[in-house]
Scaffold this motif. Structure first.
Motif, PDB file in Angstrom:
ATOM      1  N   ASP A  50       0.810  -1.217   0.000  1.00  0.00           N
ATOM      2  CA  ASP A  50       0.000   0.000   0.000  1.00  0.00           C
ATOM      3  C   ASP A  50       0.843   1.267   0.000  1.00  0.00           C
ATOM      4  N   GLN A  51       2.056   1.182   0.530  1.00  0.00           N
ATOM      5  CA  GLN A  51       2.895   2.361   0.695  1.00  0.00           C
ATOM      6  C   GLN A  51       4.295   2.092   0.140  1.00  0.00           C
ATOM      7  N   PRO A  52       5.016   3.140  -0.294  1.00  0.00           N
ATOM      8  CA  PRO A  52       6.390   2.956  -0.768  1.00  0.00           C
ATOM      9  C   PRO A  52       7.280   2.263   0.254  1.00  0.00           C
ATOM     10  N   SER A  53       7.084   2.533   1.537  1.00  0.00           N
ATOM     11  CA  SER A  53       7.913   1.878   2.550  1.00  0.00           C
ATOM     12  C   SER A  53       7.678   0.371   2.563  1.00  0.00           C
ATOM     13  N   GLN A  54       6.429  -0.048   2.344  1.00  0.00           N
ATOM     14  CA  GLN A  54       6.132  -1.478   2.272  1.00  0.00           C
ATOM     15  C   GLN A  54       6.762  -2.095   1.035  1.00  0.00           C
ATOM     16  N   THR A  55       6.733  -1.360  -0.077  1.00  0.00           N
ATOM     17  CA  THR A  55       7.373  -1.847  -1.295  1.00  0.00           C
ATOM     18  C   THR A  55       8.862  -2.055  -1.069  1.00  0.00           C
ATOM     19  N   MET A  56       9.502  -1.069  -0.412  1.00  0.00           N
ATOM     20  CA  MET A  56      10.933  -1.177  -0.121  1.00  0.00           C
ATOM     21  C   MET A  56      11.216  -2.406   0.731  1.00  0.00           C
ATOM     22  N   SER A  57      10.406  -2.615   1.755  1.00  0.00           N
ATOM     23  CA  SER A  57      10.608  -3.738   2.657  1.00  0.00           C
ATOM     24  C   SER A  57      10.416  -5.065   1.936  1.00  0.00           C
ATOM     25  N   GLU A  58       9.364  -5.158   1.110  1.00  0.00           N
ATOM     26  CA  GLU A  58       9.105  -6.430   0.427  1.00  0.00           C
ATOM     27  C   GLU A  58      10.148  -6.710  -0.650  1.00  0.00           C
ATOM     28  N   ALA A  59      10.572  -5.682  -1.378  1.00  0.00           N
ATOM     29  CA  ALA A  59      11.582  -5.879  -2.418  1.00  0.00           C
ATOM     30  C   ALA A  59      12.892  -6.376  -1.809  1.00  0.00           C
ATOM     31  N   CYS A  60      13.310  -5.755  -0.695  1.00  0.00           N
ATOM     32  CA  CYS A  60      14.541  -6.194  -0.044  1.00  0.00           C
ATOM     33  C   CYS A  60      14.382  -7.606   0.524  1.00  0.00           C
ATOM     34  N   GLY A  61      13.219  -7.897   1.077  1.00  0.00           N
ATOM     35  CA  GLY A  61      12.969  -9.239   1.599  1.00  0.00           C
ATOM     36  C   GLY A  61      13.043 -10.287   0.514  1.00  0.00           C
ATOM     37  N   ARG A  62      12.530  -9.959  -0.654  1.00  0.00           N
ATOM     38  CA  ARG A  62      12.587 -10.908  -1.778  1.00  0.00           C
ATOM     39  C   ARG A  62      14.020 -11.114  -2.242  1.00  0.00           C
ATOM     40  N   LEU A  63      14.815 -10.040  -2.258  1.00  0.00           N
ATOM     41  CA  LEU A  63      16.216 -10.191  -2.640  1.00  0.00           C
ATOM     42  C   LEU A  63      16.957 -11.079  -1.645  1.00  0.00           C
ATOM     43  N   VAL A  64      16.691 -10.889  -0.370  1.00  0.00           N
ATOM     44  CA  VAL A  64      17.318 -11.742   0.647  1.00  0.00           C
ATOM     45  C   VAL A  64      16.908 -13.196   0.437  1.00  0.00           C
ATOM     46  N   ALA A  65      15.624 -13.427   0.137  1.00  0.00           N
ATOM     47  CA  ALA A  65      15.153 -14.789  -0.104  1.00  0.00           C
ATOM     48  C   ALA A  65      15.815 -15.409  -1.325  1.00  0.00           C
ATOM     49  N   LEU A  66      16.234 -14.550  -2.266  1.00  0.00           N
ATOM     50  CA  LEU A  66      16.938 -15.033  -3.457  1.00  0.00           C
ATOM     51  C   LEU A  66      18.396 -15.386  -3.155  1.00  0.00           C
ATOM     52  N   GLY A  67      18.870 -15.002  -1.973  1.00  0.00           N
ATOM     53  CA  GLY A  67      20.260 -15.298  -1.622  1.00  0.00           C
ATOM     54  C   GLY A  67      21.166 -14.102  -1.630  1.00  0.00           C
ATOM     55  N   VAL A  68      20.601 -12.882  -1.787  1.00  0.00           N
ATOM     56  CA  VAL A  68      21.408 -11.662  -1.731  1.00  0.00           C
ATOM     57  C   VAL A  68      21.507 -11.244  -0.264  1.00  0.00           C
ATOM     58  N   PRO A  69      22.699 -11.262   0.329  1.00  0.00           N
ATOM     59  CA  PRO A  69      22.822 -11.033   1.781  1.00  0.00           C
ATOM     60  C   PRO A  69      22.801  -9.549   2.158  1.00  0.00           C
ATOM     61  N   LEU A  70      21.683  -8.899   1.903  1.00  0.00           N
ATOM     62  CA  LEU A  70      21.580  -7.472   2.203  1.00  0.00           C
ATOM     63  C   LEU A  70      21.612  -7.232   3.706  1.00  0.00           C
ATOM     64  N   TRP A  71      22.304  -6.171   4.107  1.00  0.00           N
ATOM     65  CA  TRP A  71      22.238  -5.714   5.493  1.00  0.00           C
ATOM     66  C   TRP A  71      21.466  -4.401   5.575  1.00  0.00           C
TER      67      TRP A  71
END
Length: 391
Positions: A21-42
């Protein structure tokens, strides 16, 4: 790394990230998906300049295991060492990627990389977000994984950037449109316009308390001072009122030279005129104190100011008025006309705050009956009231 999952993430952004619903949620979900893909974001951040009279840019910063933090910076930021000594300035100025290991000696020229070094970050990747008009914004991506991002992980981040840029641009444009409308026509008027109320004749009736104010002696003031000084004075003078009005739930509709028109809506169903008028009077007293304290030094002269405000309650017509494709979203009606006439009476009586009989009757204050006055366009005289503290 699953190519189909990466493609799904990219398509999700292209499709507008509809599950957020909000850009902040988009940011959180996009980063979460990258982490799930194996990208070790901090940590990851998106930094976007905006079109706002007070805000230079906004930031959205995600951290592993935390909430997205939304921040903003004012217009002094782009000239500060914090900005110019950062990798993001390189990305924005040149439109190129920047990558560094905060643990390396080369990173010591950038204070932000030294902060990340203390946090144990091993890789910093900053990428441009390029909008369709060529404007460059920035994103940053960090990890604390030993050895930093692998090339495949860095490539996955780069693959997401075009879709993230489009999403950021569209959301940014919508926000800019909303902010500009709020800035130039007011909050509720801006919402109505964005909602489609854009044709001439689109109007609503509103029951509201009306505020109409004027700066005393503005004409001689503008005659004897340079135009730039007059503009400075008007801005300072309006600052004294706008904050007080908005702080009490009012909406500034229009600046007319040194005049200001504002409304405080009274809800049709369960609105309490006494409560609204009490807030309006609190705003008037606050503005009076601020204008009284306002001082402007011009050469050897020290300018002081007085103003007057007329308060009334009534029905106003609120909507689009104009000619052709040039419209103004404003309030008109007999109630606004009466407020304007009352403001002139305030000047004649050397009063700061005057009120109509309707407003004074709704607001339990120690009013002084100043008498009945003829009002142009009205068959009967109108009683005018002043605050007893100004007697």
């Amino acid at each position: 790394m699953d190519p189909s999952s990466l493609t799904a993430l990219i398509n999700w952004l292209i499709d507008g990230a509809r599950s957020s619903d909000q850009p902040s949620q988009t940011m959180s979900e996009a980063c979460g998906r990258l982490v799930a893909l194996g990208v070790p974001l901090w940590r990851a951040g998106v930094f976007v300049r905006t079109l706002h009279p007070e805000i230079f840019g906004r930031s959205f910063v995600w951290r592993q295991g935390g909430e997205v933090e939304i921040g903003s910076v004012d217009y002094g930021f782009q000239d500060s060492p914090t900005y110019w000594d950062s990798p993001l300035a390189v990305v924005v100025r040149q439109g190129v990627a920047f990558r560094a290991n905060p643990q390396s000696p080369e990173a010591e020229r950038y204070p932000i990389l030294m902060d990340l070094r203390a946090d144990g970050v091993t890789d910093y990747l900053a990428l441009p977000l390029i909008f369709l008009d060529g404007e460059v914004h920035a994103s940053s991506w960090t990890t604390r994984s030993p050895g930093g991002f692998t090339e495949a992980q860095a490539e996955a981040i780069r693959a997401v950037i075009p879709a993230l840029s489009r999403y950021t641009e569209i959301i940014g444009l919508r926000r800019i449109a909303s902010m500009l409308l709020d800035t130039y026509v007011g909050n509720s008027a801006g919402a109505r316009i964005l909602g489609g109320q854009i044709r001439r004749g689109h109007t609503d009736t509103m029951h509201a308390a009306i505020w109409l104010s004027d700066l005393r002696g503005f004409t001689p003031l503008s005659d004897r001072l340079p135009a730039e000084t007059v503009v400075d004075i008007l801005n300072l003078y309006f600052d004294c009122q706008v904050e007080a009005i908005r702080g009490q739930g009012g909406e500034v509709l229009k600046f007319m030279g040194d005049g200001l028109l504002a409304v405080f809506p009274i809800a049709a169903q369960d609105g309490d005129p006494a409560e609204v008028c009490s807030r309006v009077l609190a705003a008037a007293r606050a503005a009076r104190s601020r204008v009284h304290a306002l001082e402007y030094v011009s050469g050897d002269a020290r300018e002081r100011f007085r103003f007057g405000v007329a308060l009334h309650v009534g029905e106003v017509l609120y909507g689009n008025i104009g000619g052709g494709n040039r419209l103004d979203f404003t309030c008109i009606g007999p109630a606004v006309n009466l407020a304007a006439r009352l403001e002139k009476i305030a000047a004649r009586l050397a009063r700061t705050v005057v009120a109509s009989e309707t407003f004074a009757g709704a607001c339990a204050e120690p009013w002084t009956d100043l008498g009945a006055f003829p009002i142009a366009g009205l068959a009967t005289q109108q009683r005018v009231f002043g605050l007893r503290e100004e007697d």
